[in-house]
Design an enzyme around this catalytic site. Sequence first.
Site, PDB file in Angstrom:
ATOM      1  N   HIS A   1       0.861  -1.183   0.000  1.00 58.07           N
ATOM      2  CA  HIS A   1       0.000   0.000   0.000  1.00 58.07           C
ATOM      3  C   HIS A   1       0.904   1.242   0.000  1.00 58.07           C
ATOM      4  CE1 HIS A   1      -2.796   2.993   1.685  1.00 58.07           C
ATOM      5  NE2 HIS A   1      -3.785   2.164   1.456  1.00 58.07           N
TER       6      HIS A   1
ATOM      7  N   ASP B   1       2.697  -3.777   8.816  1.00 60.65           N
ATOM      8  CA  ASP B   1       1.496  -2.988   8.557  1.00 60.65           C
ATOM      9  C   ASP B   1       0.313  -3.935   8.730  1.00 60.65           C
ATOM     10  OD1 ASP B   1      -0.733  -1.862   7.418  1.00 60.65           O
ATOM     11  OD2 ASP B   1       0.249  -1.224   5.566  1.00 60.65           O
TER      12      ASP B   1
HETATM   13  N1  PMP Z   1      -1.954  -0.248   4.791  1.00 60.46           N
HETATM   14  C1  PMP Z   1      -2.908  -1.067   4.323  1.00 60.46           C
HETATM   15  C2  PMP Z   1      -2.558  -2.480   3.994  1.00 60.46           C
HETATM   16  C3  PMP Z   1      -4.212  -0.588   4.158  1.00 60.46           C
HETATM   17  O1  PMP Z   1      -5.154  -1.391   3.678  1.00 60.46           O
HETATM   18  C4  PMP Z   1      -4.503   0.748   4.503  1.00 60.46           C
HETATM   19  C5  PMP Z   1      -5.911   1.305   4.326  1.00 60.46           C
HETATM   20  N2  PMP Z   1      -6.422   1.132   3.048  1.00 60.46           N
HETATM   21  C6  PMP Z   1      -3.477   1.554   4.993  1.00 60.46           C
HETATM   22  C7  PMP Z   1      -2.222   1.016   5.132  1.00 60.46           C
HETATM   23  C8  PMP Z   1      -3.713   2.982   5.372  1.00 60.46           C
HETATM   24  O2  PMP Z   1      -4.613   3.067   6.432  1.00 60.46           O
HETATM   25  P1  PMP Z   1      -5.293   4.451   6.811  1.00 60.46           P
HETATM   26  O3  PMP Z   1      -5.880   4.992   5.541  1.00 60.46           O
HETATM   27  O4  PMP Z   1      -6.336   4.085   7.810  1.00 60.46           O
HETATM   28  O5  PMP Z   1      -4.232   5.333   7.355  1.00 60.46           O
END
Ligand code: PMP
Length: 416
Positions: A130, A211
């Site tokens: 991500h 993460d």
């Molecule tokens: N890492 C992963 C694997 C995610 O799925 C997400 C959310 N889509 C994030 C990080 C970021 O999370 P947030 O938008 O809540 O900060």
Amino acid sequence: KANNLGSKIRDEFPIFKNNEKSVNGQTKPFVYLDSAVSAQKPKHVIQAMVNHLENDYGSVHRGAYGVSIRSSQMYEDTRHKVAKFIDPKINANQVVFTRGTTEALNILAYGISDVYLNENSRIVIPAIEHHANLIPWQQAALRKDCELAYISMLGKKGNQLTLNLSEAEKLITKNTKIVSLAYVGNVIGQINPIEEIIAMAKKVGSLVILDCAQSMSTHEEYLFSLGADAIAFSPHKLYGPSGIGVLAMSEELIEKLPPSTFGGGMISDVTLEESQWISGPAKFEAGTPPITEVCGLGAAIDWVEKKGRKNIHNHSSELAKIFLDGLKNINDIEVFSPESGQETIISFRHKKIHAHDMATILDSENIAMRAGHHCAWPLIRILGVDALIRCSFAAYSDRDDVEIALEAIKNASKKV
Ligand code: PMP
């Protein structure tokens, strides 16, 4: 076997009743299949936040009066609860409340680059992360003029993609100071082999960051006991509120990392010339924190523990498997998620209907699914597509959701 958790608990989620739609005189249930982006909230969480706002709300750590004292107590009690939820091996002083996984990973990448990296260092992450676990490391590598190496994928297309572990082993050498990866991927839902990667990192003395944004509601392993040095997750994917995140760190990291946001609540002394930080999590919590959201997080943890993360996982992955099997009977569908049936996310595309058009067609049937690049452009490029449609399951999902979604996807080609 599916334990039918979804149908049993659906009434606990007001959003479903409140979003039924009448289409051509027919009531269409709200089919929410985008829980990977954010989960819906049970009454237990909503009510806890309302109770807090109606009875106890005050700013934390700043008032000598009743509501502030009660809010501060709740805030710190929740920190203990979160520590226990993550791993009994850690204590509350290792848990920082952030604004989300994104902010947590930024705090880590900034602080770690300051303390642990120089121009000879290497950072290793999978190429399919991500953006929240990619861009902060790109920035860290730029700042320190060091190497950022990517673990590639085995298999190019379709549902054959897995992390290339033999390449990981070659990349994770004594110059490697950081290995950071998602436990569960947000695009195709793969469960990454974290134990193997942690073993490789520990062998060379590298820090490991996990993460856990996509794994916290379904995986209950004690992550620090497995060898993680820091983990991050977002309560909004755990049936809790948005606007708050969790960053848990080893005692070494919480002591050594510098803060990257400065202001009230994080200092031990300030003069016009310089300032000193307090130690512990408050060092990373400058400004008024998300107080009611912390209350909601505590309630969400209680709710998830009552339902059981294993139960939620079995239920959601069973539905995902049924959905995947159903997709195979629909013409022109190409699936990108792994076959094994352990995941709660199925990503796919229709060869003749663009993912965004598909999402719009599904919305006309009151079905919510996300289409796009899912904040992982490098992975989308590896897959050779420009967008995917992602169907994700949670505790409240049920067999009806699967059947309604499959029927709508099957009929979509008649609508374009
Ligand atoms: N890492 C992963 C694997 C995610 O799925 C997400 C959310 N889509 C994030 C990080 C970021 O999370 P947030 O938008 O809540 O900060």
